[in-house]
Design a protein around this motif. Structure first.
Motif, PDB file in Angstrom:
ATOM      1  N   LEU A 135      43.315  30.927  36.647  1.00 59.89           N
ATOM      2  CA  LEU A 135      42.710  29.654  36.275  1.00 59.89           C
ATOM      3  C   LEU A 135      43.835  28.735  35.801  1.00 59.89           C
ATOM      4  N   PRO A 136      43.952  27.515  36.312  1.00 57.11           N
ATOM      5  CA  PRO A 136      43.010  26.839  37.207  1.00 57.11           C
ATOM      6  C   PRO A 136      43.133  27.233  38.671  1.00 57.11           C
ATOM      7  N   ILE A 137      44.263  27.805  39.093  1.00 57.26           N
ATOM      8  CA  ILE A 137      44.429  28.225  40.490  1.00 57.26           C
ATOM      9  C   ILE A 137      43.872  29.629  40.651  1.00 57.26           C
ATOM     10  N   ARG A 138      42.976  29.817  41.615  1.00 56.95           N
ATOM     11  CA  ARG A 138      42.390  31.135  41.826  1.00 56.95           C
ATOM     12  C   ARG A 138      43.235  31.941  42.807  1.00 56.95           C
ATOM     13  N   ILE A 139      43.434  33.214  42.459  1.00 55.08           N
ATOM     14  CA  ILE A 139      44.151  34.142  43.313  1.00 55.08           C
ATOM     15  C   ILE A 139      43.317  35.413  43.431  1.00 55.08           C
ATOM     16  N   ARG A 140      43.829  36.388  44.148  1.00 51.42           N
ATOM     17  CA  ARG A 140      43.157  37.682  44.282  1.00 51.42           C
ATOM     18  C   ARG A 140      44.008  38.752  43.619  1.00 51.42           C
ATOM     19  N   THR A 141      43.349  39.638  42.886  1.00 53.40           N
ATOM     20  CA  THR A 141      44.038  40.732  42.200  1.00 53.40           C
ATOM     21  C   THR A 141      43.429  42.061  42.637  1.00 53.40           C
ATOM     22  N   GLU A 142      44.285  43.010  42.917  1.00 51.22           N
ATOM     23  CA  GLU A 142      43.849  44.338  43.329  1.00 51.22           C
ATOM     24  C   GLU A 142      43.899  45.278  42.132  1.00 51.22           C
ATOM     25  N   ILE A 143      42.784  45.954  41.856  1.00 50.36           N
ATOM     26  CA  ILE A 143      42.745  46.999  40.832  1.00 50.36           C
ATOM     27  C   ILE A 143      42.626  48.347  41.545  1.00 50.36           C
ATOM     28  N   ALA A 144      43.647  49.152  41.410  1.00 51.49           N
ATOM     29  CA  ALA A 144      43.690  50.435  42.110  1.00 51.49           C
ATOM     30  C   ALA A 144      43.018  51.525  41.270  1.00 51.49           C
ATOM     31  N   GLU A 145      42.822  52.674  41.877  1.00 53.42           N
ATOM     32  CA  GLU A 145      42.334  53.841  41.136  1.00 53.42           C
ATOM     33  C   GLU A 145      43.286  54.151  39.988  1.00 53.42           C
ATOM     34  N   PRO A 146      42.808  54.537  38.826  1.00 46.32           N
ATOM     35  CA  PRO A 146      41.416  54.876  38.492  1.00 46.32           C
ATOM     36  C   PRO A 146      40.626  53.706  37.891  1.00 46.32           C
ATOM     37  N   GLY A 147      40.986  52.490  38.222  1.00 46.79           N
ATOM     38  CA  GLY A 147      40.338  51.339  37.617  1.00 46.79           C
ATOM     39  C   GLY A 147      41.187  50.761  36.504  1.00 46.79           C
ATOM     40  N   ALA A 148      40.651  49.770  35.821  1.00 47.56           N
ATOM     41  CA  ALA A 148      41.388  49.102  34.739  1.00 47.56           C
ATOM     42  C   ALA A 148      40.640  49.262  33.430  1.00 47.56           C
ATOM     43  N   LEU A 149      41.396  49.547  32.371  1.00 45.29           N
ATOM     44  CA  LEU A 149      40.830  49.712  31.036  1.00 45.29           C
ATOM     45  C   LEU A 149      41.581  48.787  30.080  1.00 45.29           C
ATOM     46  N   TYR A 150      40.826  47.964  29.355  1.00 43.60           N
ATOM     47  CA  TYR A 150      41.439  47.018  28.429  1.00 43.60           C
ATOM     48  C   TYR A 150      40.799  47.150  27.058  1.00 43.60           C
ATOM     49  N   ASN A 151      41.608  46.947  26.026  1.00 43.20           N
ATOM     50  CA  ASN A 151      41.092  46.796  24.670  1.00 43.20           C
ATOM     51  C   ASN A 151      40.945  45.297  24.439  1.00 43.20           C
ATOM     52  N   VAL A 152      39.734  44.780  24.644  1.00 42.69           N
ATOM     53  CA  VAL A 152      39.554  43.326  24.653  1.00 42.69           C
ATOM     54  C   VAL A 152      39.561  42.727  23.254  1.00 42.69           C
ATOM     55  N   SER A 153      39.495  43.548  22.219  1.00 43.86           N
ATOM     56  CA  SER A 153      39.624  43.021  20.860  1.00 43.86           C
ATOM     57  C   SER A 153      41.087  42.691  20.555  1.00 43.86           C
ATOM     58  N   ARG A 154      41.980  43.598  20.910  1.00 42.19           N
ATOM     59  CA  ARG A 154      43.408  43.371  20.670  1.00 42.19           C
ATOM     60  C   ARG A 154      44.085  42.601  21.793  1.00 42.19           C
ATOM     61  N   ASP A 155      43.467  42.651  22.978  1.00 46.64           N
ATOM     62  CA  ASP A 155      44.074  42.048  24.166  1.00 46.64           C
ATOM     63  C   ASP A 155      43.018  41.224  24.909  1.00 46.64           C
ATOM     64  N   PRO A 156      42.584  40.103  24.340  1.00 46.19           N
ATOM     65  CA  PRO A 156      41.512  39.323  24.966  1.00 46.19           C
ATOM     66  C   PRO A 156      41.895  38.755  26.321  1.00 46.19           C
ATOM     67  N   GLY A 157      43.191  38.649  26.592  1.00 41.87           N
ATOM     68  CA  GLY A 157      43.648  38.154  27.882  1.00 41.87           C
ATOM     69  C   GLY A 157      43.718  39.213  28.957  1.00 41.87           C
ATOM     70  N   GLU A 158      43.338  40.459  28.625  1.00 41.61           N
ATOM     71  CA  GLU A 158      43.338  41.568  29.590  1.00 41.61           C
ATOM     72  C   GLU A 158      44.667  41.642  30.346  1.00 41.61           C
ATOM     73  N   THR A 159      45.723  41.757  29.579  1.00 42.89           N
ATOM     74  CA  THR A 159      47.069  41.779  30.154  1.00 42.89           C
ATOM     75  C   THR A 159      47.622  43.185  30.327  1.00 42.89           C
ATOM     76  N   GLU A 160      47.104  44.171  29.577  1.00 35.23           N
ATOM     77  CA  GLU A 160      47.668  45.520  29.593  1.00 35.23           C
ATOM     78  C   GLU A 160      46.607  46.533  29.997  1.00 35.23           C
ATOM     79  N   ASN A 161      46.747  47.092  31.182  1.00 34.97           N
ATOM     80  CA  ASN A 161      45.831  48.109  31.681  1.00 34.97           C
ATOM     81  C   ASN A 161      46.157  49.437  31.019  1.00 34.97           C
ATOM     82  N   LEU A 162      45.210  49.951  30.236  1.00 37.74           N
ATOM     83  CA  LEU A 162      45.430  51.164  29.456  1.00 37.74           C
ATOM     84  C   LEU A 162      44.783  52.400  30.086  1.00 37.74           C
ATOM     85  N   ALA A 163      44.396  52.307  31.355  1.00 38.75           N
ATOM     86  CA  ALA A 163      43.713  53.445  31.986  1.00 38.75           C
ATOM     87  C   ALA A 163      44.582  54.695  32.018  1.00 38.75           C
ATOM     88  N   ALA A 164      45.880  54.518  32.231  1.00 38.46           N
ATOM     89  CA  ALA A 164      46.766  55.674  32.274  1.00 38.46           C
ATOM     90  C   ALA A 164      47.008  56.243  30.884  1.00 38.46           C
TER      91      ALA A 164
END
Length: 413
Positions: free
Chosen positions: A359-388
C-alpha cells in the motif's frame, strides 16, 4: 462482483434484518448494496420488478445502488424498482458487449471529467466511465456529486418515519469508494485531493444521522456503529490524485497492506460504537470482535432467538461491545479473495499461498509452507514470520483453522 450479479444471500436464510424484524423492528437498507439482485446473473428486468433483493432477506424498505459507484447500472433502486425511470426510455445493462453508438471511456475519453487509470473505461455516465455497459434510463441516472446528500437524506427520512418504534438502519455510504466525486461544497477542502474530500463528505453523512437522532430525542437509546467492510485502498482505477497527494499519511496505520489483502491492513478495520449510558464515551477496547458477531449480538440485544441453523459463525459478543469483556473472541477467521488466516490472542497464522500485499502500490507476495506466523501485538506490521521459530504454534493454529472450516460453523459446536 458485477452489477448484474444474482443475489448472494438465499431468501429465507436468517440475516440481521430478518432477525430484528421478527423482534418488531422496522428495517431499512440505504446506500451501496453490491450483494446482487435477482435469481440469475444477467437476467434482471431493470424496467420491471427486481427480486429477490433486500426485501426478500429481511428489509422492509431499501434505497440502494445495485452495485458500486464504478459499476453499471448507475441508478438507484427503491424497494424493487429503479427509481425515477421513464418507461419510454428503458434501461439496458450488459457486462459483455458494448451498446452500438454509446460512448465509452476508450472511444470518447475526451468527454471524461475524471479520467480512468485502469479498467474503469466502459460506459460513460455523468462524465465518468464505469465497469460494464448501460444504455437508456437517463432520467434515472444518479449524479455522483449529489450522491452523499441523496443517500443521507433517505437515511434520515427512514429514521424520521420510524422514530416511534424500534428500528434497524443499514446505511452503506458510497464514500470513500471510487469514483471519488464529492459535492462542490466538499471539493478541495482537504489537502489530499478527491480521496481526502470524500473522507470529509463521509463524515458529513455520519453527522447527518447523528444530528437526526439528537433532533428526534433518540440518541440516548440508539446504538450507532461506524465500521468498514475492508481496509484502505488508495489508487483504485481512476486518476484522482490519490497517490500523488497522499503525503505522509499512512491509511492503514502501522498495519501491512490494505484492501484485497489477508494482512492486517486489509482485514483489521475501524469499529466505532456510540450508545450513551451503555458504552462509556471515549473508551478503547482491545477485545477481539468480528463483524460476523453482529447478527447474534443484535439478536440478543433485541430479544430475538437464533435457531440452531441460524448464523452458524456468529457469537453473542455483547460483553465485548459494552466494554465488559476485555478479551473477546478466542479466535477470528480472516478472509481475503486469496485465502484464509486465523487470529488467536497475539498470534496470527496465514495459510500458504499467493496474496495481495503493499500500500499504496499493490504487489503479490508468496507465502510458502508451512505458512506464516506473526505476533501481531509486538509486530503489527507483520514483518517477521515466526513459523520456523514457533512450529508448534503454527501447526496448532493451522489445525484449528482447518477444523473450523470442516465443521462449517463455530457457534454451538
Amino acid at each position: 462482483m458485477p452489477g448484474d450479479a444474482a443475489l448472494l444471500i438465499d431468501p429465507g436464510r436468517a440475516t440481521m434484518p430478518s432477525l430484528l424484524r421478527q423482534a418488531g423492528y422496522a428495517t431499512a437498507a440505504v446506500g451501496k448494496w453490491h450483494l446482487g439482485l435477482g435469481a440469475e446473473r444477467g437476467a434482471q428486468d431493470w424496467n420491471g420488478e427486481l427480486r429477490p433483493g433486500p426485501l426478500e432477506i429481511g428489509f422492509e424498505y431499501c434505497f440502494i445502488m445495485p452495485s458500486t459507484g464504478d459499476r453499471v447500472p448507475c441508478v438507484y433502486v427503491e424497494n424493487r424498482r429503479v427509481a425515477n425511470l421513464d418507461p419510454a426510455d428503458p434501461l439496458e445493462v450488459s457486462y459483455g458487449k458494448p451498446f452500438e453508438g454509446e460512448p465509452t471511456g476508450v472511444t470518447h475519453r475526451h468527454l471524461l471529467k475524471q479520467d480512468w487509470r485502469s479498467g474503469h473505461n466502459d460506459s460513460i455516465v455523468n462524465g465518468i466511465s464505469r465497469i460494464g455497459f448501460m444504455k437508456g434510463g437517463r432520467s434515472a441516472h444518479w449524479i455522483d456529486e449529489e450522491m452523499a446528500d441523496t443517500l443521507a437524506g433517505k437515511a434520515v427520512e427512514f429514521i424520521e418515519r420510524s422514530k416511534d418504534k424500534p428500528f434497524f438502519l443499514y446505511f452503506a455510504t458510497h464514500d470513500i469508494h471510487v469514483p471519488r466525486v464529492p459535492a462542490p461544497r466538499f471539493a478541495g477542502v482537504s489537502p489530499m485531493g478527491p480521496r481526502g474530500d470524500a473522507i470529509v463528505q463521509f463524515d458529513f453523512q455520519v453527522g447527518a444521522v447523528l444530528e437526526a437522532l439528537d433532533r428526534l430525542g433518540l440518541a440516548q437509546n440508539t446504538l450507532v456503529i461506524v465500521t468498514s467492510d475492508n481496509g484502505p485502498v488508495i489508487n483504485d482505477g481512476y486518476q484522482d490524485q490519490s497517490e500523488e497527494r497522499l503525503g505522509a499519511h499512512r491509511a492503514a496505520g502501522p498495519h501491512r497492506a490494505g484492501k484485497y489483502s489477508i494482512f492486517e491492513g486489509g482485514t483489521r478495520i475501524p469499529f466505532v460504537a456510540r450508545w450513551p449510558g451503555r458504552i462509556r464515551a471515549g473508551s478503547v477496547s482491545a477485545a477481539a470482535f468480528s463483524q460476523v458477531d453482529l447478527a447474534a449480538t443484535f439478536a440478543a440485544l433485541a430479544g430475538a432467538e437464533l435457531a440452531a441453523e441460524d448464523c452458524p459463525d456468529s457469537l453473542d459478543a455483547r460483553a465485548a461491545l459494552l466494554g465488559e469483556d476485555a478479551r473477546g473472541r478466542s479466535h477470528i477467521i480472516e478472509h481475503s479473495p486469496q485465502g484464509l488466516s486465523i487470529r488467536a490472542g497475539d498470534w496470527k497464522y496465514i495459510l500458504p499461498g499467493t496474496y495481495s500485499d503493499g500500500l499504496p502500490i499493490r504487489i503479490r507476495t508468496e507465502i510458502a509452507e508451512p505458512g506464516a506466523l506473526y505476533n501481531v501485538s509486538r509486530d503489527p506490521g507483520e514483518t517477521e514470520n515466526l513459523a520456523a521459530a514457533h512450529p508448534d504454534a503454527a501447526r496448532e493454529l493451522r489445525a484449528e483453522l482447518e477444523r473450523i472450516r470442516e465443521a462449517g460453523r463455530t457457534r454451538g459446536e
